[in-house]
Design a protein around this motif. Structure first.
Motif, PDB file in Angstrom:
ATOM      1  N   ILE A  65       0.834  -1.207   0.000  1.00 51.40           N
ATOM      2  CA  ILE A  65       0.000   0.000   0.000  1.00 51.40           C
ATOM      3  C   ILE A  65       0.873   1.263   0.000  1.00 51.40           C
ATOM      4  O   ILE A  65       0.618   2.203  -0.752  1.00 51.40           O
ATOM      5  CB  ILE A  65      -0.955   0.002   1.218  1.00 51.40           C
ATOM      6  CG1 ILE A  65      -1.948  -1.168   1.106  1.00 51.40           C
ATOM      7  CG2 ILE A  65      -1.702   1.325   1.318  1.00 51.40           C
ATOM      8  CD1 ILE A  65      -2.724  -1.456   2.386  1.00 51.40           C
ATOM      9  N   LEU A  66       1.918   1.268   0.826  1.00 50.68           N
ATOM     10  CA  LEU A  66       2.782   2.457   0.913  1.00 50.68           C
ATOM     11  C   LEU A  66       3.546   2.720  -0.379  1.00 50.68           C
ATOM     12  O   LEU A  66       3.981   3.840  -0.627  1.00 50.68           O
ATOM     13  CB  LEU A  66       3.764   2.319   2.086  1.00 50.68           C
ATOM     14  CG  LEU A  66       3.130   2.393   3.478  1.00 50.68           C
ATOM     15  CD1 LEU A  66       4.185   2.128   4.549  1.00 50.68           C
ATOM     16  CD2 LEU A  66       2.465   3.749   3.708  1.00 50.68           C
ATOM     17  N   GLY A 117      -5.532   7.550 -10.005  1.00 55.33           N
ATOM     18  CA  GLY A 117      -4.320   7.873 -10.757  1.00 55.33           C
ATOM     19  C   GLY A 117      -3.030   7.752  -9.972  1.00 55.33           C
ATOM     20  O   GLY A 117      -2.007   8.293 -10.387  1.00 55.33           O
ATOM     21  N   LEU A 118      -3.052   7.055  -8.827  1.00 56.35           N
ATOM     22  CA  LEU A 118      -1.817   6.875  -8.058  1.00 56.35           C
ATOM     23  C   LEU A 118      -1.011   5.746  -8.684  1.00 56.35           C
ATOM     24  O   LEU A 118      -1.548   4.666  -8.952  1.00 56.35           O
ATOM     25  CB  LEU A 118      -2.122   6.541  -6.596  1.00 56.35           C
ATOM     26  CG  LEU A 118      -2.895   7.589  -5.804  1.00 56.35           C
ATOM     27  CD1 LEU A 118      -3.147   7.103  -4.390  1.00 56.35           C
ATOM     28  CD2 LEU A 118      -2.155   8.906  -5.778  1.00 56.35           C
ATOM     29  N   GLU A 119       0.268   6.012  -8.927  1.00 60.64           N
ATOM     30  CA  GLU A 119       1.118   4.998  -9.546  1.00 60.64           C
ATOM     31  C   GLU A 119       1.982   4.325  -8.497  1.00 60.64           C
ATOM     32  O   GLU A 119       2.434   4.968  -7.558  1.00 60.64           O
ATOM     33  CB  GLU A 119       1.999   5.648 -10.615  1.00 60.64           C
ATOM     34  CG  GLU A 119       1.188   6.136 -11.805  1.00 60.64           C
ATOM     35  CD  GLU A 119       2.067   6.689 -12.917  1.00 60.64           C
ATOM     36  OE1 GLU A 119       3.288   6.466 -12.891  1.00 60.64           O
ATOM     37  OE2 GLU A 119       1.507   7.340 -13.807  1.00 60.64           O
ATOM     38  N   GLN A 120       2.223   3.049  -8.718  1.00 57.00           N
ATOM     39  CA  GLN A 120       3.024   2.282  -7.766  1.00 57.00           C
ATOM     40  C   GLN A 120       4.502   2.547  -7.981  1.00 57.00           C
ATOM     41  O   GLN A 120       5.001   2.528  -9.097  1.00 57.00           O
ATOM     42  CB  GLN A 120       2.727   0.795  -7.906  1.00 57.00           C
ATOM     43  CG  GLN A 120       3.373  -0.039  -6.825  1.00 57.00           C
ATOM     44  CD  GLN A 120       2.900  -1.479  -6.854  1.00 57.00           C
ATOM     45  OE1 GLN A 120       2.483  -1.975  -7.891  1.00 57.00           O
ATOM     46  NE2 GLN A 120       2.973  -2.152  -5.728  1.00 57.00           N
ATOM     47  N   LYS A 146      -4.337  -7.725  -3.047  1.00 58.95           N
ATOM     48  CA  LYS A 146      -3.416  -6.875  -3.805  1.00 58.95           C
ATOM     49  C   LYS A 146      -4.088  -6.331  -5.067  1.00 58.95           C
ATOM     50  O   LYS A 146      -3.819  -5.195  -5.465  1.00 58.95           O
ATOM     51  CB  LYS A 146      -2.136  -7.640  -4.146  1.00 58.95           C
ATOM     52  CG  LYS A 146      -1.255  -7.853  -2.922  1.00 58.95           C
ATOM     53  CD  LYS A 146       0.004  -8.608  -3.273  1.00 58.95           C
ATOM     54  CE  LYS A 146       0.866  -8.799  -2.043  1.00 58.95           C
ATOM     55  NZ  LYS A 146       2.123  -9.474  -2.341  1.00 58.95           N
ATOM     56  N   GLU A 147      -4.980  -7.121  -5.660  1.00 58.24           N
ATOM     57  CA  GLU A 147      -5.762  -6.624  -6.810  1.00 58.24           C
ATOM     58  C   GLU A 147      -6.640  -5.451  -6.374  1.00 58.24           C
ATOM     59  O   GLU A 147      -6.748  -4.450  -7.084  1.00 58.24           O
ATOM     60  CB  GLU A 147      -6.664  -7.728  -7.367  1.00 58.24           C
ATOM     61  CG  GLU A 147      -5.975  -8.770  -8.196  1.00 58.24           C
ATOM     62  CD  GLU A 147      -6.964  -9.848  -8.660  1.00 58.24           C
ATOM     63  OE1 GLU A 147      -8.132  -9.529  -8.951  1.00 58.24           O
ATOM     64  OE2 GLU A 147      -6.552 -11.020  -8.711  1.00 58.24           O
ATOM     65  N   LEU A 148      -7.280  -5.585  -5.216  1.00 65.62           N
ATOM     66  CA  LEU A 148      -8.141  -4.510  -4.710  1.00 65.62           C
ATOM     67  C   LEU A 148      -7.321  -3.255  -4.393  1.00 65.62           C
ATOM     68  O   LEU A 148      -7.757  -2.131  -4.670  1.00 65.62           O
ATOM     69  CB  LEU A 148      -8.906  -4.974  -3.456  1.00 65.62           C
ATOM     70  CG  LEU A 148      -9.984  -6.029  -3.686  1.00 65.62           C
ATOM     71  CD1 LEU A 148     -10.496  -6.566  -2.358  1.00 65.62           C
ATOM     72  CD2 LEU A 148     -11.135  -5.459  -4.509  1.00 65.62           C
ATOM     73  N   ILE A 149      -6.129  -3.448  -3.834  1.00 65.43           N
ATOM     74  CA  ILE A 149      -5.239  -2.311  -3.541  1.00 65.43           C
ATOM     75  C   ILE A 149      -4.902  -1.587  -4.844  1.00 65.43           C
ATOM     76  O   ILE A 149      -5.002  -0.367  -4.937  1.00 65.43           O
ATOM     77  CB  ILE A 149      -3.950  -2.782  -2.820  1.00 65.43           C
ATOM     78  CG1 ILE A 149      -4.279  -3.282  -1.410  1.00 65.43           C
ATOM     79  CG2 ILE A 149      -2.913  -1.657  -2.773  1.00 65.43           C
ATOM     80  CD1 ILE A 149      -3.145  -4.043  -0.736  1.00 65.43           C
ATOM     81  N   GLN A 150      -4.513  -2.363  -5.858  1.00 66.85           N
ATOM     82  CA  GLN A 150      -4.172  -1.779  -7.158  1.00 66.85           C
ATOM     83  C   GLN A 150      -5.366  -1.018  -7.733  1.00 66.85           C
ATOM     84  O   GLN A 150      -5.226   0.105  -8.222  1.00 66.85           O
ATOM     85  CB  GLN A 150      -3.719  -2.883  -8.111  1.00 66.85           C
ATOM     86  CG  GLN A 150      -3.266  -2.369  -9.450  1.00 66.85           C
ATOM     87  CD  GLN A 150      -2.811  -3.500 -10.378  1.00 66.85           C
ATOM     88  OE1 GLN A 150      -2.854  -4.684 -10.020  1.00 66.85           O
ATOM     89  NE2 GLN A 150      -2.380  -3.145 -11.560  1.00 66.85           N
TER      90      GLN A 150
END
Length: 149
Positions: free
Chosen positions: A32-33, A122-125, A111-115
């Motif tokens: 998440i971070l 529009g937050l990029e990992q 992790k799919e839900l987080i993505q």
């Protein structure tokens, strides 16, 4: 006569959790971070926010992690991902989708839900750290006796 409800702070519950839950917590928090949000640990759980929006809140429910997402549970009605709706509770109105993590499959789905919740705004990992957050919780002072209800 009703017995008082004794609330155990999140930090204490996490420190006393089994190794699998600690591993899952560290992995999910690092994931998440990596999207550039900020974490704030309180007695009820670990909330992940950016600006004034809460994206995810992570709590402990029995022997599993429970995550609340800023996603619409109706969108997952016919999906294989088993989600619940907590929108009727005032404190979860902003983050109504509930998902429990109990297994490897639920970790992948989480992790799919987080993505999904991050990319929706529009937050990029960025790079994923490998920080042991449970160890950091041990370093923080904890109010062992919060008010009883």
């Amino acid at each position: 006569e009703k017995r008082p409800i004794i609330r155990i702070p999140f930090q204490v519950r996490m420190i006393n959790a089994d190794e699998e839950m600690k591993r899952n917590y560290n992995e999910l928090k690092n994931e998440i971070l990596s999207y550039g949000v900020n974490s704030r640990v309180s007695n009820s759980g670990d909330a992940f926010r950016l600006h004034r929006k809460t994206y995810v809140k992570l709590t402990i429910a029995g022997l599993s992690l429970k995550l609340y997402f800023a996603l619409n549970p109706e969108d997952y009605k016919d999906s294989p991902i088993p989600v619940q709706d907590a929108g009727h509770k005032g404190i979860y109105a902003e983050i109504p989708l509930v998902f429990k993590v109990k297994s490897g499959l639920s970790m992948r789905r989480c992790k799919e839900l987080i993505q999904t919740v991050m990319e929706k705004d529009g937050l990029e990992q960025g790079p994923i750290a490998d920080t042991d957050w449970v160890e950091k919780l041990k370093e923080q002072p904890v109010d062992e006796n919060p008010e009883e209800d």
